[in-house]
Enzyme design. Structure first.
Site, PDB file in Angstrom:
ATOM      1  N   ASN A 159       0.837  -1.178   0.126  1.00 43.66           N
ATOM      2  CA  ASN A 159       0.089  -0.091   0.079  1.00 43.66           C
ATOM      3  C   ASN A 159       0.925   1.281  -0.050  1.00 43.66           C
ATOM      4  O   ASN A 159       1.890   1.342   0.531  1.00 43.66           O
ATOM      5  CB  ASN A 159      -1.018  -0.013   1.310  1.00 43.66           C
ATOM      6  CG  ASN A 159      -0.331   0.911   2.553  1.00 43.66           C
ATOM      7  OD1 ASN A 159      -0.675   2.028   2.709  1.00 43.66           O
ATOM      8  ND2 ASN A 159       0.232  -0.082   3.174  1.00 43.66           N
ATOM      9  N   PHE A 193      -1.817   8.200   3.676  1.00 37.83           N
ATOM     10  CA  PHE A 193      -2.381   8.592   4.799  1.00 37.83           C
ATOM     11  C   PHE A 193      -3.774   9.467   4.471  1.00 37.83           C
ATOM     12  O   PHE A 193      -3.899  10.517   4.739  1.00 37.83           O
ATOM     13  CB  PHE A 193      -1.653   9.405   5.785  1.00 37.83           C
ATOM     14  CG  PHE A 193      -0.360   8.481   6.176  1.00 37.83           C
ATOM     15  CD1 PHE A 193      -0.696   7.346   6.901  1.00 37.83           C
ATOM     16  CD2 PHE A 193       0.623   8.748   5.687  1.00 37.83           C
ATOM     17  CE1 PHE A 193       0.438   6.585   7.275  1.00 37.83           C
ATOM     18  CE2 PHE A 193       1.818   7.931   5.799  1.00 37.83           C
ATOM     19  CZ  PHE A 193       1.833   6.818   6.922  1.00 37.83           C
ATOM     20  N   SER A 244       8.626   5.932   9.414  1.00 34.36           N
ATOM     21  CA  SER A 244       8.923   6.219   8.112  1.00 34.36           C
ATOM     22  C   SER A 244      10.113   5.594   7.859  1.00 34.36           C
ATOM     23  O   SER A 244      11.131   5.821   8.636  1.00 34.36           O
ATOM     24  CB  SER A 244       8.824   7.669   7.697  1.00 34.36           C
ATOM     25  OG  SER A 244       9.752   7.816   6.698  1.00 34.36           O
ATOM     26  N   ASN A 299      12.440   6.990   6.325  1.00 31.17           N
ATOM     27  CA  ASN A 299      13.302   8.016   6.289  1.00 31.17           C
ATOM     28  C   ASN A 299      13.816   8.341   7.711  1.00 31.17           C
ATOM     29  O   ASN A 299      15.060   8.843   7.794  1.00 31.17           O
ATOM     30  CB  ASN A 299      12.764   9.344   5.647  1.00 31.17           C
ATOM     31  CG  ASN A 299      12.082   8.860   4.459  1.00 31.17           C
ATOM     32  OD1 ASN A 299      12.558   8.265   3.513  1.00 31.17           O
ATOM     33  ND2 ASN A 299      10.866   9.605   4.007  1.00 31.17           N
ATOM     34  N   THR A 300      13.012   8.077   9.053  1.00 29.35           N
ATOM     35  CA  THR A 300      13.443   8.522  10.073  1.00 29.35           C
ATOM     36  C   THR A 300      14.685   7.539  10.500  1.00 29.35           C
ATOM     37  O   THR A 300      15.342   8.096  10.958  1.00 29.35           O
ATOM     38  CB  THR A 300      12.414   8.123  11.126  1.00 29.35           C
ATOM     39  OG1 THR A 300      11.114   8.444  10.698  1.00 29.35           O
ATOM     40  CG2 THR A 300      12.575   8.382  12.656  1.00 29.35           C
ATOM     41  N   LYS A 353       5.468   3.693  16.971  1.00 29.94           N
ATOM     42  CA  LYS A 353       5.524   2.501  16.136  1.00 29.94           C
ATOM     43  C   LYS A 353       6.712   2.938  15.102  1.00 29.94           C
ATOM     44  O   LYS A 353       6.983   4.064  14.686  1.00 29.94           O
ATOM     45  CB  LYS A 353       4.167   2.938  15.292  1.00 29.94           C
ATOM     46  CG  LYS A 353       3.974   1.621  14.212  1.00 29.94           C
ATOM     47  CD  LYS A 353       2.673   1.560  13.808  1.00 29.94           C
ATOM     48  CE  LYS A 353       2.469   0.494  12.968  1.00 29.94           C
ATOM     49  NZ  LYS A 353       0.900   0.487  12.210  1.00 29.94           N
ATOM     50  N   ASN A 378       5.464  -1.364  11.520  1.00 32.39           N
ATOM     51  CA  ASN A 378       4.935  -0.949  10.411  1.00 32.39           C
ATOM     52  C   ASN A 378       5.367  -1.570   9.294  1.00 32.39           C
ATOM     53  O   ASN A 378       5.732  -2.891   9.251  1.00 32.39           O
ATOM     54  CB  ASN A 378       5.413   0.698  10.054  1.00 32.39           C
ATOM     55  CG  ASN A 378       4.745   1.152   9.088  1.00 32.39           C
ATOM     56  OD1 ASN A 378       3.864   1.006   8.477  1.00 32.39           O
ATOM     57  ND2 ASN A 378       5.414   2.529   8.557  1.00 32.39           N
TER      58      ASN A 378
HETATM   59  C1  LIG Z   1      -3.517  -0.956   3.621  1.00 31.02           C
HETATM   60  C2  LIG Z   1      -2.827  -0.715   4.808  1.00 31.02           C
HETATM   61  C3  LIG Z   1      -2.979   0.687   5.290  1.00 31.02           C
HETATM   62  C4  LIG Z   1      -2.289   0.871   6.492  1.00 31.02           C
HETATM   63  N1  LIG Z   1      -2.273   2.138   7.015  1.00 31.02           N
HETATM   64  C5  LIG Z   1      -1.596   2.393   8.109  1.00 31.02           C
HETATM   65  C6  LIG Z   1      -1.803   3.753   8.880  1.00 31.02           C
HETATM   66  O1  LIG Z   1      -2.469   4.648   8.578  1.00 31.02           O
HETATM   67  N2  LIG Z   1      -0.924   4.135   9.945  1.00 31.02           N
HETATM   68  C7  LIG Z   1      -0.051   3.016  10.318  1.00 31.02           C
HETATM   69  O2  LIG Z   1       0.497   3.326  11.436  1.00 31.02           O
HETATM   70  N3  LIG Z   1      -0.066   1.956  10.060  1.00 31.02           N
HETATM   71  C8  LIG Z   1      -0.602   1.673   8.747  1.00 31.02           C
HETATM   72  N4  LIG Z   1      -0.540   0.254   8.154  1.00 31.02           N
HETATM   73  C9  LIG Z   1       0.517  -0.839   8.781  1.00 31.02           C
HETATM   74  C10 LIG Z   1      -0.299  -1.736   9.767  1.00 31.02           C
HETATM   75  O3  LIG Z   1      -0.718  -0.969  10.821  1.00 31.02           O
HETATM   76  C11 LIG Z   1       0.476  -2.659  10.151  1.00 31.02           C
HETATM   77  O4  LIG Z   1       1.772  -2.011  10.848  1.00 31.02           O
HETATM   78  C12 LIG Z   1       1.291  -3.249   9.047  1.00 31.02           C
HETATM   79  O5  LIG Z   1       0.340  -3.718   7.934  1.00 31.02           O
HETATM   80  C13 LIG Z   1       2.066  -4.773   9.088  1.00 31.02           C
HETATM   81  O6  LIG Z   1       1.014  -5.682   9.915  1.00 31.02           O
HETATM   82  P1  LIG Z   1       0.381  -6.919   8.956  1.00 31.02           P
HETATM   83  O7  LIG Z   1       1.465  -7.595   8.102  1.00 31.02           O
HETATM   84  O8  LIG Z   1      -0.391  -7.630   9.754  1.00 31.02           O
HETATM   85  O9  LIG Z   1      -0.557  -6.212   7.798  1.00 31.02           O
HETATM   86  C14 LIG Z   1      -1.257   0.034   7.008  1.00 31.02           C
HETATM   87  C15 LIG Z   1      -1.312  -1.250   6.323  1.00 31.02           C
HETATM   88  C16 LIG Z   1      -2.195  -1.672   5.122  1.00 31.02           C
HETATM   89  C17 LIG Z   1      -1.695  -2.958   4.528  1.00 31.02           C
HETATM   90  C1  LIG Z   2       5.068   3.053   7.363  1.00 30.74           C
HETATM   91  O1  LIG Z   2       5.945   2.592   6.302  1.00 30.74           O
HETATM   92  C2  LIG Z   2       5.565   3.130   4.925  1.00 30.74           C
HETATM   93  C3  LIG Z   2       6.430   2.689   4.050  1.00 30.74           C
HETATM   94  O2  LIG Z   2       6.632   1.637   4.161  1.00 30.74           O
HETATM   95  C4  LIG Z   2       5.628   4.608   5.129  1.00 30.74           C
HETATM   96  O3  LIG Z   2       5.285   5.241   3.964  1.00 30.74           O
HETATM   97  C5  LIG Z   2       5.047   5.247   6.289  1.00 30.74           C
HETATM   98  O4  LIG Z   2       5.127   6.659   6.405  1.00 30.74           O
HETATM   99  C6  LIG Z   2       5.325   4.504   7.420  1.00 30.74           C
HETATM  100  N1  LIG Z   2       4.443   5.072   8.926  1.00 30.74           N
HETATM  101  C7  LIG Z   2       3.181   4.944   8.916  1.00 30.74           C
HETATM  102  C8  LIG Z   2       2.685   5.327  10.111  1.00 30.74           C
HETATM  103  O5  LIG Z   2       2.514   4.006   8.486  1.00 30.74           O
HETATM  104  C1  LIG Z   3       5.441   8.903   9.992  1.00 29.21           C
HETATM  105  O1  LIG Z   3       6.590   9.710  10.062  1.00 29.21           O
HETATM  106  C2  LIG Z   3       7.201  10.205   8.733  1.00 29.21           C
HETATM  107  C3  LIG Z   3       8.507  10.640   9.276  1.00 29.21           C
HETATM  108  O2  LIG Z   3       8.460  11.582  10.116  1.00 29.21           O
HETATM  109  C4  LIG Z   3       6.380  10.727   8.015  1.00 29.21           C
HETATM  110  O3  LIG Z   3       6.999  11.040   6.662  1.00 29.21           O
HETATM  111  C5  LIG Z   3       5.095  10.116   7.838  1.00 29.21           C
HETATM  112  O4  LIG Z   3       4.132  10.919   6.836  1.00 29.21           O
HETATM  113  C6  LIG Z   3       4.388   9.916   9.286  1.00 29.21           C
HETATM  114  N1  LIG Z   3       3.113   9.385   8.838  1.00 29.21           N
HETATM  115  C7  LIG Z   3       1.992   9.775   9.177  1.00 29.21           C
HETATM  116  C8  LIG Z   3       0.922   9.155   9.260  1.00 29.21           C
HETATM  117  O5  LIG Z   3       1.981  10.703   9.635  1.00 29.21           O
END
Ligand SMILES: Cc1cc2nc3c(=O)[nH]c(=O)nc-3n(C[C@H](O)[C@H](O)[C@H](O)COP(=O)(O)O)c2cc1C
Ligand SMILES: *[C@@H]1O[C@H](CO)[C@@H](O)[C@H](O)[C@H]1NC(C)=O
Ligand SMILES: *[C@@H]1O[C@H](CO)[C@@H](O)[C@H](O)[C@H]1NC(C)=O
Ligand SMILES: *[C@@H]1O[C@H](CO)[C@@H](O)[C@H](O)[C@H]1NC(C)=O
Length: 503
Positions: free
Chosen positions: A176, A180, A254, A256-257, A298, A327
């Site tokens: 995915n 966000f 991220s 990048n962090t 996270k 993540n």
């Molecule tokens: C479609 C999709 C959307 C997601 N959106 C977010 C999100 O908005 N914020 C977040 O912290 N993690 C998001 N995640 C990450 C999940 O919370 C989880 O950390 C990750 O999918 C690993 O778990 P899994 O293997 O059981 O899916 C997303 C994952 C998927 C697949």
């Molecule tokens: C999770 O990982 C994705 C790509 O691996 C990244 O774009 C995203 O900023 C990360 N953070 C969250 C909260 O999903």
């Molecule tokens: C998670 O953190 C990274 C780095 O600060 C940022 O690029 C990303 O957009 C963040 N994800 C959310 C959902 O804010």
């Protein structure tokens, strides 16, 4: 099998989801029209069959344990719609209150504990499924003990262009790059508020989940245009949702962090955590939970060991309450076979599991047992969940496994887990307690006081040696003077003797 097939076809033909009242009204209207038909007997038979099959379907449908969710409805949803639409439909059904339910109480063996708070089972729903908090109660009804909504950004934002979700069914994975999308904090907040009167009165519970033995988490996000280094969006999130959540999740995940190498980024992280903790500590106590929310980070699974160690050092010096690992990953393991495997974005599901587990073990060894970890990544069975517990996770979260298996995923994972624990004669909390004790970071033995430390010892030795020397000197002097007087005495005496013998 054919009966089930019929039932499903019935359901697919009807445009509305089946509800008991719908079934009832349909039966009433059918029988009233058929009473005027030529063959009342045939009509009655049809009506009865229809009612029976619909009723049976309803029974199947409303029980989250039914195989139709895993083998029929969820695959149908997946093949009929693109990934994102399928997801939206699932959220709408759960939101409507017409979703299936987990009818059973959680087994004692599954009872878990985090921050000295009991929860009835260790399986939670990860962020990203219910981004806008639309289906919180429908999700709890499926049997999750805790639900994490979000990520929620302060202002609404649309996310990336479609398509932005890709199914990799052969790999049991998803990619995915949603970017966000969020309806924004105000709209999510109004939904959380709207739950409160109806449920809070009904269930006397001191959690924001508004049910006993459960927890509600809100994942806080940042708007796309907000500066990367600014903590303002997270601070705003803490203030907005603090009273309505048991747990607030802050993303440092991220890819990048990880650039956390170097002092600059370490300072950034320290600053971010300090600001978020301060905002939390300044909140009034929530009237719902009678406390302030826990703060949980996270992290990404793509960090190197040195980076995890560095993050852990920062966490140990902050007041962060826990960490979710992890993540999605930006890696593309060579095992992937699906044609869409090279789409940009975060990979989740089965291929993520080894990476998340490794990150979790590494972090567990760097954090004291007082800071619990939540395992997330590729969990879709009881055995997966147990593997995370053995690696030191106190709870687990599921997303992709739930997407593939549908409404019954949580119940099935819990049943499998319960069986495994039973066969080993143990409980979830016992497994967690043992692994956390064994694997977590222990503060080095209290630093020795200067006198005890290496330098001190030598110093003390020298001191003692000097004292000893002066003692010896004084002793020497005394011996010297004693000898003199002895000599003198002896001289006198011997003189006397000599004199006496001479006389
Ligand atoms: C479609 C999709 C959307 C997601 N959106 C977010 C999100 O908005 N914020 C977040 O912290 N993690 C998001 N995640 C990450 C999940 O919370 C989880 O950390 C990750 O999918 C690993 O778990 P899994 O293997 O059981 O899916 C997303 C994952 C998927 C697949
Ligand atoms: C999770 O990982 C994705 C790509 O691996 C990244 O774009 C995203 O900023 C990360 N953070 C969250 C909260 O999903
Ligand atoms: C998670 O953190 C990274 C780095 O600060 C940022 O690029 C990303 O957009 C963040 N994800 C959310 C959902 O804010
Ligand atoms: C890959 O993704 C695109 C966009 O969603 C989709 O149209 C296509 O069918 C997918 N390919 C396969 C083989 O599933």
């Amino acid at each position: 099998m054919s009966l089930r097939g019929n039932i499903v076809r019935h359901w697919l033909k009807s445009s509305r989801p089946v509800s008991p009242s719908y079934v009832f009204s349909r039966r009433v209207s059918t029988s009233s029209t058929t009473s005027t038909l030529r063959s009342p007997v045939r009509a009655t038979v049809y009506t009865t069959l229809f009612a029976l099959s619909t009723g049976l379907f309803a029974v199947y449908y409303f029980d989250a344990r039914s195989a139709i969710h895993r083998y029929v409805l969820t695959p149908v949803l997946r093949y009929t719609f693109d990934a994102e639409t399928g997801h939206k439909i699932a959220v709408k059904v759960l939101r409507s209150g017409l979703g299936p339910r987990d009818p059973l109480q959680d087994h004692e063996r599954l009872r878990s504990e985090i921050w000295n708070q009991d929860i009835s089972n260790p399986v939670g729903l990860a962020a990203g499924f219910d981004k806008d908090g639309e289906a919180v109660d429908g999700l709890f009804d499926l049997g999750f003990s805790w639900v994490e909504i979000g990520s929620v950004t302060p202002k609404p934002q649309a996310g990336n262009a479609r398509p932005r979700v890709f199914h990799l069914p052969d790999d049991s994975a998803l990619i995915n790059r949603y970017g966000f999308p969020s309806q924004g904090a105000a709209s999510v907040l109004s939904r959380l508020r709207a739950r409160i009167p109806t449920f809070h009165e009904a269930e006397d519970s001191s959690t924001a989940a508004l049910r006993p033995g459960a927890m509600l988490a809100v994942n806080l996000g940042k708007n796309k245009e907000s500066p990367v280094e600014s903590a303002d969006d997270f601070v705003a999130g803490v203030k907005t949702f603090g009273a309505y959540a048991d747990v607030l999740v802050v993303n440092v995940s991220s890819p990048n962090t990880p650039g956390l190498r170097g002092l600059q980024n370490r300072d950034l992280l320290e600053d971010l955590l300090a600001n978020v903790v301060k905002a939390r500590d300044e909140l009034p106590v929530s009237p719902i939970t009678s406390r302030r929310p826990r703060l949980v980070l996270k992290i990404a699974p793509d960090l190197e060991e040195s980076q995890i160690i560095e993050i852990a050092e920062v966490i140990r010096q902050s007041n962060i309450d826990g960490v979710i690992v992890s993540n999605t990953t930006i890696r593309r393991p060579s095992s992937l076979s699906h044609p869409n495997k090279s789409e940009m974005g975060g990979l989740s599901g089965a291929p993520l599991k080894p990476h998340s587990l490794l990150a979790l073990r590494t972090l567990r060894a760097q954090l004291p047992s007082s800071i619990p970890l939540v395992g997330c990544g590729g969990i879709s069975s009881g055995a997966d969940a147990l593997e995370y517990a053995r690696a030191g996770a106190s709870l687990v979260q599921v997303y992709t496994g739930f997407g593939y298996d549908g409404a019954g995923a949580c119940r099935r994972i819990k049943d499998e887990l319960c069986k495994l624990l039973e066969s080993e004669g143990t409980t979830w909390s016992a497994v967690v307690r043992e692994s956390v004790e064994k694997t977590s970071w222990k503060a080095p033995a209290p630093a020795p006081t200067p006198a005890e430390s290496g330098e001190g010892t030598i110093g003390k030795l020298i001191e003692e040696a000097q004292e000893l020397k002066s003692l010896l000197d004084r002793l020497g002097e005394r011996i010297g003077s004693d000898v003199e007087s002895l000599k003198a005495n002896v001289g006198e005496e011997s003189g006397t003797v000599l004199l006496a013998s001479a006389s």
